[in-house]
Write an enzyme that holds these catalytic residues in place. Structure first.
Site, PDB file in Angstrom:
ATOM      1  N   CYS A 113      60.375 -43.626  73.147  1.00 33.51           N
ATOM      2  CA  CYS A 113      61.070 -42.225  73.244  1.00 33.51           C
ATOM      3  C   CYS A 113      60.875 -41.381  72.448  1.00 33.51           C
ATOM      4  O   CYS A 113      61.412 -41.539  71.671  1.00 33.51           O
ATOM      5  CB  CYS A 113      62.340 -42.533  74.161  1.00 33.51           C
ATOM      6  SG  CYS A 113      62.322 -41.652  75.977  1.00 33.51           S
ATOM      7  N   CYS A 117      67.862 -38.989  72.961  1.00 36.05           N
ATOM      8  CA  CYS A 117      68.922 -39.164  72.745  1.00 36.05           C
ATOM      9  C   CYS A 117      69.798 -40.074  72.087  1.00 36.05           C
ATOM     10  O   CYS A 117      69.348 -40.260  71.560  1.00 36.05           O
ATOM     11  CB  CYS A 117      69.663 -39.489  74.024  1.00 36.05           C
ATOM     12  SG  CYS A 117      68.832 -38.937  75.679  1.00 36.05           S
ATOM     13  N   CYS A 120      71.046 -43.796  71.783  1.00 38.98           N
ATOM     14  CA  CYS A 120      69.922 -44.546  72.273  1.00 38.98           C
ATOM     15  C   CYS A 120      69.012 -45.378  71.714  1.00 38.98           C
ATOM     16  O   CYS A 120      68.734 -44.234  70.406  1.00 38.98           O
ATOM     17  CB  CYS A 120      69.179 -43.729  73.078  1.00 38.98           C
ATOM     18  SG  CYS A 120      67.550 -44.940  74.130  1.00 38.98           S
ATOM     19  N   GLY A 164      62.109 -45.231  77.407  1.00 43.30           N
ATOM     20  CA  GLY A 164      61.790 -44.351  77.660  1.00 43.30           C
ATOM     21  C   GLY A 164      61.975 -43.482  78.923  1.00 43.30           C
ATOM     22  O   GLY A 164      62.826 -43.793  79.749  1.00 43.30           O
ATOM     23  N   GLU A 165      61.669 -42.070  78.912  1.00 39.97           N
ATOM     24  CA  GLU A 165      61.989 -40.715  79.884  1.00 39.97           C
ATOM     25  C   GLU A 165      60.741 -41.238  81.357  1.00 39.97           C
ATOM     26  O   GLU A 165      59.528 -40.507  81.167  1.00 39.97           O
ATOM     27  CB  GLU A 165      61.449 -39.784  79.194  1.00 39.97           C
ATOM     28  CG  GLU A 165      61.374 -38.289  80.518  1.00 39.97           C
ATOM     29  CD  GLU A 165      63.072 -38.539  81.675  1.00 39.97           C
ATOM     30  OE1 GLU A 165      63.791 -39.024  81.009  1.00 39.97           O
ATOM     31  OE2 GLU A 165      61.949 -38.041  82.543  1.00 39.97           O
ATOM     32  N   SER A 196      65.132 -43.018  86.843  1.00 39.94           N
ATOM     33  CA  SER A 196      66.060 -42.754  85.932  1.00 39.94           C
ATOM     34  C   SER A 196      66.081 -40.899  85.072  1.00 39.94           C
ATOM     35  O   SER A 196      65.096 -41.935  83.864  1.00 39.94           O
ATOM     36  CB  SER A 196      67.103 -43.479  84.882  1.00 39.94           C
ATOM     37  OG  SER A 196      67.788 -42.820  84.317  1.00 39.94           O
ATOM     38  N   SER A 221      70.260 -39.112  83.142  1.00 41.37           N
ATOM     39  CA  SER A 221      71.768 -39.079  82.358  1.00 41.37           C
ATOM     40  C   SER A 221      72.078 -37.589  81.967  1.00 41.37           C
ATOM     41  O   SER A 221      71.430 -36.777  81.143  1.00 41.37           O
ATOM     42  CB  SER A 221      70.459 -39.362  81.140  1.00 41.37           C
ATOM     43  OG  SER A 221      70.809 -40.770  81.885  1.00 41.37           O
ATOM     44  N   LEU A 222      73.063 -37.137  82.271  1.00 44.02           N
ATOM     45  CA  LEU A 222      74.352 -35.916  82.015  1.00 44.02           C
ATOM     46  C   LEU A 222      74.786 -36.047  81.188  1.00 44.02           C
ATOM     47  O   LEU A 222      74.768 -35.127  79.772  1.00 44.02           O
ATOM     48  CB  LEU A 222      75.170 -35.962  83.499  1.00 44.02           C
ATOM     49  CG  LEU A 222      75.441 -34.224  83.763  1.00 44.02           C
ATOM     50  CD1 LEU A 222      74.167 -33.616  84.790  1.00 44.02           C
ATOM     51  CD2 LEU A 222      76.768 -34.431  84.268  1.00 44.02           C
ATOM     52  N   ASN A 223      75.919 -36.839  80.618  1.00 45.47           N
ATOM     53  CA  ASN A 223      76.495 -37.440  79.200  1.00 45.47           C
ATOM     54  C   ASN A 223      77.468 -36.271  78.916  1.00 45.47           C
ATOM     55  O   ASN A 223      77.508 -36.500  78.194  1.00 45.47           O
ATOM     56  CB  ASN A 223      75.612 -38.058  78.365  1.00 45.47           C
ATOM     57  CG  ASN A 223      74.912 -39.127  78.915  1.00 45.47           C
ATOM     58  OD1 ASN A 223      75.274 -39.916  79.553  1.00 45.47           O
ATOM     59  ND2 ASN A 223      73.277 -39.018  78.824  1.00 45.47           N
ATOM     60  N   ASN A 299      77.528 -48.433  74.434  1.00 51.13           N
ATOM     61  CA  ASN A 299      77.308 -50.251  73.883  1.00 51.13           C
ATOM     62  C   ASN A 299      77.155 -50.249  72.987  1.00 51.13           C
ATOM     63  O   ASN A 299      75.473 -49.934  72.322  1.00 51.13           O
ATOM     64  CB  ASN A 299      76.069 -51.017  74.551  1.00 51.13           C
ATOM     65  CG  ASN A 299      76.561 -51.211  76.080  1.00 51.13           C
ATOM     66  OD1 ASN A 299      77.721 -51.993  76.865  1.00 51.13           O
ATOM     67  ND2 ASN A 299      76.062 -50.071  77.290  1.00 51.13           N
ATOM     68  N   CYS A 342      71.935 -50.559  78.854  1.00 50.98           N
ATOM     69  CA  CYS A 342      72.175 -49.463  78.820  1.00 50.98           C
ATOM     70  C   CYS A 342      71.774 -49.034  77.114  1.00 50.98           C
ATOM     71  O   CYS A 342      72.501 -49.063  76.763  1.00 50.98           O
ATOM     72  CB  CYS A 342      72.780 -48.132  79.442  1.00 50.98           C
ATOM     73  SG  CYS A 342      72.001 -48.565  80.888  1.00 50.98           S
TER      74      CYS A 342
HETATM   75  S1  SF4 Z   1      68.336 -42.428  77.030  1.00 51.50           S
HETATM   76 FE1  SF4 Z   1      66.722 -42.910  77.924  1.00 51.50          FE
HETATM   77  S2  SF4 Z   1      65.703 -40.496  77.731  1.00 51.50           S
HETATM   78 FE2  SF4 Z   1      66.889 -40.627  76.115  1.00 51.50          FE
HETATM   79  S3  SF4 Z   1      65.969 -41.296  74.479  1.00 51.50           S
HETATM   80 FE3  SF4 Z   1      66.821 -43.212  75.222  1.00 51.50          FE
HETATM   81  S4  SF4 Z   1      65.209 -43.901  76.262  1.00 51.50           S
HETATM   82 FE4  SF4 Z   1      64.577 -41.673  75.859  1.00 51.50          FE
END
Ligand code: SF4
Length: 363
Positions: A113, A117, A120, A164-165, A196, A221-223, A299, A342
């Site tokens: 991706c 983030c 992630c 991925g996005e 998402s 995804s606001l976060n 996580n 996640c």
């Molecule tokens: S949370 Fe989703 S959009 Fe953000 S880097 Fe990870 S896979 Fe990509």
């Protein structure tokens, strides 16, 4: 002659391809039934097609896009993480999550991706490539074949929340949604499909304006509830600011039953304070009927720079949102013992981590 993969076709395209072969139109319905209802993995299983047609199909077409390398089943909650190999050797993951009364499959849309983030695991090596429609759709077919075709094992819900996005692979994701929701194909309910996104504003608008994109649920995804914090953990926020994102979401035409899900990964000492909860409530403001908030305690993964808040902190955050009458739910991610939760899916290093686990056991 290069073979086509039939899972790359929506129904109209399948009909056109069938016509090009000089076959009658009803063959498209037959093929769709074998692929999406019976979920077969070879042309030989399509027993109501003549041998001649089956032989031609074998010459001209493929139906499998993934090869199962291995799987891992959680002892805690029964979720199953699959590791698939693509034709070019790259690997992706999907996660089957059994729940009371329904089963969900979390699918991937890209190898890696580009969004970056900070919390992630998937994005560590950047984006390798988009998945094809067939590679997206086949995660559903092959996972279902693996868990079994009995009604109680049926995958009813699909969440585009794996690697991925999804909106960065727009066309292939759109076609996969068309295949999933078409009654002549997979026939899943639109309301049970969730896309998402990390919040790419122009792509969200494009999806809502696109008449050919079936209406499904949107999760964002606001976060974080302020620009500074969001930018720190989601660099995409520099160009897609929180203010613009919320303005966009507040104006989307949202039908009853399609409330937007705001995903909020709670990270210890980053965005989990009572002050953050009040800020989030104020950000949602008078639009609370339009949103549901999913609180996902972070996580941790090997080498992750962040930690998970303790339960009291999570409960406190949750309670504050409820005090504002905001529909908020805590999602303690499933499959944590197999890193299927996640933000933990990753293409690399998986083979070794999977294979060294001695406990692989389908049952
Ligand atoms: S949370 Fe989703 S959009 Fe953000 S880097 Fe990870 S896979 Fe990509």
């Amino acid at each position: 002659m290069e073979k086509v993969n039939l899972k790359n076709f929506d129904f109209k395209e399948l009909e056109n391809w069938v016509k090009e072969q000089g076959w009658q139109k009803f063959r498209a319905k037959q093929l769709a039934k074998w692929l999406y209802n019976k979920k077969v993995s070879s042309f030989d299983e399509m027993t109501d097609l003549s041998k001649d047609i089956r032989n031609q199909l074998k010459e001209k077409a493929d139906i499998n896009a993934l090869e199962l390398i291995t799987f891992e089943k959680s002892k805690e909650d029964g979720s199953i993480k699959f590791l698939w190999r693509l034709h070019d050797g790259h690997t992706i993951e999907s996660v089957f999550i059994p729940e009371k009364g329904h089963n969900t499959l979390c699918i991937s849309t890209q190898v890696g991706c580009a969004v970056g983030c900070k919390f992630c695991f998937t994005t560590k090596d950047g984006l390798i490539r988009n998945l094809t429609t067939a590679e997206i759709v086949d995660q559903y077919i092959q996972s279902q074949r693996f868990v079994g075709l009995e009604p109680e094992k049926r995958i009813s819900n699909i969440v585009y929340m794996g690697m991925g996005e999804p909106l960065a692979n727009y066309e292939n994701v759109k076609k996969s949604v068309r295949i999933f929701t078409d009654d002549k194909m997979a026939g899943l309910s639109n309301r049970k499909i969730t896309i998402s996104s990390s919040g790419i504003i122009h792509q969200i608008l494009k999806m809502y304006e696109d008449k050919e994109f079936p209406q499904v649920r949107l999760a964002v995804s606001l976060n974080a509830a302020d620009q500074k914090t969001r930018e720190k953990i989601m660099p995409i926020s520099e160009t897609n600011t929180l203010e613009d994102l919320m303005k966009t979401l507040n104006k989307l035409p949202v039908k009853t039953g399609y409330r937007i899900m705001l995903e909020y990964v709670l990270i210890k000492d980053v965005n989990d304070s009572p002050k953050d909860a009040h800020k989030l409530a104020r950000l949602i403001g008078k639009n609370k009927k339009r949103y549901k908030v999913n609180l996902i305690p972070f996580n941790p993964y090997p080498g992750s720079p962040y930690q998970r808040p303790d339960k009291e902190r999570v409960d406190q955050f949750h309670k504050i949102l409820w005090q504002y009458n905001i529909g908020a739910f805590v999602r303690w991610s499933k499959g944590q013992d197999i890193s299927a939760a996640c933000g933990q899916l990753r293409k690399k290093d998986l083979e070794t981590s999977f294979i060294t686990k001695a406990s692989l056991n389908k049952n």
